[in-house]
Design a protein around this motif. Structure first.
Motif, PDB file in Angstrom:
ATOM      1  N   SER A  20      30.871  67.758  42.878  1.00 28.02           N
ATOM      2  CA  SER A  20      29.427  67.946  42.974  1.00 28.02           C
ATOM      3  C   SER A  20      28.755  67.585  41.651  1.00 28.02           C
ATOM      4  O   SER A  20      29.387  67.548  40.595  1.00 28.02           O
ATOM      5  CB  SER A  20      29.112  69.411  43.329  1.00 28.02           C
ATOM      6  OG  SER A  20      29.570  70.286  42.311  1.00 28.02           O
ATOM      7  N   GLU A  21      27.457  67.309  41.715  1.00 26.84           N
ATOM      8  CA  GLU A  21      26.737  66.875  40.521  1.00 26.84           C
ATOM      9  C   GLU A  21      26.747  67.936  39.419  1.00 26.84           C
ATOM     10  O   GLU A  21      26.765  67.608  38.241  1.00 26.84           O
ATOM     11  CB  GLU A  21      25.296  66.520  40.894  1.00 26.84           C
ATOM     12  CG  GLU A  21      25.196  65.304  41.807  1.00 26.84           C
ATOM     13  CD  GLU A  21      23.757  64.908  42.068  1.00 26.84           C
ATOM     14  OE1 GLU A  21      22.859  65.567  41.490  1.00 26.84           O
ATOM     15  OE2 GLU A  21      23.532  63.959  42.841  1.00 26.84           O
ATOM     16  N   LYS A  22      26.729  69.211  39.780  1.00 26.20           N
ATOM     17  CA  LYS A  22      26.726  70.271  38.774  1.00 26.20           C
ATOM     18  C   LYS A  22      28.031  70.289  37.990  1.00 26.20           C
ATOM     19  O   LYS A  22      28.032  70.384  36.761  1.00 26.20           O
ATOM     20  CB  LYS A  22      26.497  71.622  39.449  1.00 26.20           C
ATOM     21  CG  LYS A  22      25.122  71.769  40.088  1.00 26.20           C
ATOM     22  CD  LYS A  22      24.954  73.153  40.704  1.00 26.20           C
ATOM     23  CE  LYS A  22      23.574  73.297  41.333  1.00 26.20           C
ATOM     24  NZ  LYS A  22      23.383  74.644  41.954  1.00 26.20           N
ATOM     25  N   ARG A  23      29.153  70.180  38.680  1.00 29.57           N
ATOM     26  CA  ARG A  23      30.444  70.188  38.003  1.00 29.57           C
ATOM     27  C   ARG A  23      30.744  68.843  37.339  1.00 29.57           C
ATOM     28  O   ARG A  23      31.497  68.785  36.374  1.00 29.57           O
ATOM     29  CB  ARG A  23      31.549  70.530  38.996  1.00 29.57           C
ATOM     30  CG  ARG A  23      31.451  71.937  39.571  1.00 29.57           C
ATOM     31  CD  ARG A  23      32.610  72.215  40.499  1.00 29.57           C
ATOM     32  NE  ARG A  23      32.558  73.563  41.040  1.00 29.57           N
ATOM     33  CZ  ARG A  23      33.461  74.059  41.880  1.00 29.57           C
ATOM     34  NH1 ARG A  23      34.483  73.302  42.274  1.00 29.57           N
ATOM     35  NH2 ARG A  23      33.347  75.291  42.328  1.00 29.57           N
ATOM     36  N   ARG A  24      30.164  67.781  37.876  1.00 29.19           N
ATOM     37  CA  ARG A  24      30.441  66.448  37.345  1.00 29.19           C
ATOM     38  C   ARG A  24      30.023  66.340  35.884  1.00 29.19           C
ATOM     39  O   ARG A  24      30.750  65.790  35.056  1.00 29.19           O
ATOM     40  CB  ARG A  24      29.709  65.404  38.186  1.00 29.19           C
ATOM     41  CG  ARG A  24      30.064  63.968  37.857  1.00 29.19           C
ATOM     42  CD  ARG A  24      29.262  63.024  38.730  1.00 29.19           C
ATOM     43  NE  ARG A  24      29.469  63.324  40.144  1.00 29.19           N
ATOM     44  CZ  ARG A  24      28.702  62.860  41.112  1.00 29.19           C
ATOM     45  NH1 ARG A  24      27.660  62.091  40.811  1.00 29.19           N
ATOM     46  NH2 ARG A  24      28.959  63.157  42.381  1.00 29.19           N
ATOM     47  N   LEU A  25      28.863  66.859  35.546  1.00 27.66           N
ATOM     48  CA  LEU A  25      28.377  66.789  34.166  1.00 27.66           C
ATOM     49  C   LEU A  25      29.313  67.520  33.220  1.00 27.66           C
ATOM     50  O   LEU A  25      29.616  67.033  32.122  1.00 27.66           O
ATOM     51  CB  LEU A  25      26.971  67.370  34.078  1.00 27.66           C
ATOM     52  CG  LEU A  25      26.330  67.377  32.680  1.00 27.66           C
ATOM     53  CD1 LEU A  25      26.221  65.962  32.146  1.00 27.66           C
ATOM     54  CD2 LEU A  25      24.956  68.039  32.732  1.00 27.66           C
ATOM     55  N   LEU A  26      29.816  68.668  33.647  1.00 20.95           N
ATOM     56  CA  LEU A  26      30.739  69.435  32.817  1.00 20.95           C
ATOM     57  C   LEU A  26      32.045  68.678  32.594  1.00 20.95           C
ATOM     58  O   LEU A  26      32.552  68.589  31.470  1.00 20.95           O
ATOM     59  CB  LEU A  26      31.012  70.796  33.460  1.00 20.95           C
ATOM     60  CG  LEU A  26      32.080  71.670  32.769  1.00 20.95           C
ATOM     61  CD1 LEU A  26      31.660  72.005  31.347  1.00 20.95           C
ATOM     62  CD2 LEU A  26      32.338  72.932  33.584  1.00 20.95           C
TER      63      LEU A  26
END
Length: 284
Positions: free
Chosen positions: A94-100
């Motif tokens: 997901s985009e939220k975890r992708r950045l991390l």
């Protein structure tokens, strides 16, 4: 006749063009001139016009072989590890975890390569993994100063540079193409081979080119993890320019390396783009 648009374009390109001319083209021309000269009695360069330095290239054959074997092997090892990681980041997270996760990939670059290589020297040295192996009954394990140690250091150091271009290509992939492939009855493996891989091939080639070019001039990792036993062309150039002060011979090696890199990468990129274009036409 030059229009206003042409002048604007020329003005925007002028700074980069001047930078490349003065810091890339002129130094290369200087090295080319040096390669045709002779070593002075006290070391350095003495004007001449000879091809003897090029004829003497086999004297450093070991450095060429180590570089031409371990550099592509390291780039391919990075690709094998990087592609699944980039695919997972781009298509399964997901985009939220992708950045991390992307941030965690970039974080090692905040630490000096020298420090990270020193850490591997300790891990692969006598007090590191070999000592741990003795505890479980494996004796005489030698990891440091071997081609395997150099290859491990290469993969660790350059893996993020391989992941990011592939990740960018996969992130831009139109998900509707994958859905259409599945709707038409294609299996996941077929979808990957006919849709995902061809469309991500520009990122793959960019990563391979970026890592390969940097590896061909690598000095630190072979010096520290190879211990002088695994010799790259970068190590040979340092020896010739700074220690033996044989500038003409070192320049000949540098020119030969640049020519080989341009030829190999040119052919590889041409083949890759041709394959990618063919696959895209098939998809259409």
């Amino acid at each position: 006749m030059m229009t206003r648009r042409h002048w604007v374009t020329a003005g925007l390109l002028a700074p980069a063009g001047l930078w490349l001319f003065f810091f890339l083209v002129l130094p290369f021309l200087a090295i080319l001139v040096f390669s045709l000269g002779e070593r002075a009695e006290a070391g350095g360069y003495q004007p001449a016009l000879t091809l003897a330095n090029y004829l003497n290239l086999p004297a450093r054959a070991a450095a060429f072989w180590n570089t031409l074997i371990l550099a592509p092997a390291g780039a391919l090892a990075c690709l094998v590890i990087a592609y699944p990681a980039a695919w997972f980041l781009a298509l399964r997270v997901s985009e939220k975890r992708r950045l991390l996760l992307v941030s965690l990939i970039i974080v090692p670059f905040w630490t000096s390569m020298l420090v990270r290589t020193y850490a591997w020297m300790y891990l692969l040295g006598a007090r590191g993994l070999p000592q741990l192996a003795e505890v479980i009954g494996i004796e005489g394990l030698r990891l440091i100063n071997t081609p395997g140690a150099v290859l491990l250091g290469i993969v660790y150091g350059y893996l993020p540079l391989m992941i990011m271009p592939i990740y960018v290509s996969l992130e831009k992939l139109d998900r509707r193409l994958l859905e259409a492939s599945a709707d038409l009855g294609a299996r996941p493996v077929s979808t990957f081979l006919t849709v995902t891989l061809p469309l991500s091939l520009p990122g793959v080639m960019t990563g391979l080119a970026l890592v390969s070019i940097l590896l061909l001039g690598e000095y630190l990792i072979p010096q520290m993890l190879g211990g002088g036993k695994v010799y790259f062309i970068g190590n040979a150039l340092v020896d010739l320019f700074l220690q033996s002060r044989n500038w003409p011979f070192g320049s000949a090696i540098a020119v030969s390396l640049v020519v080989a890199v341009v030829i190999v990468l040119g052919l590889a990129m041409r083949i890759a783009w041709k394959v990618a274009g063919t696959r895209q036409m098939d998809l259409m």
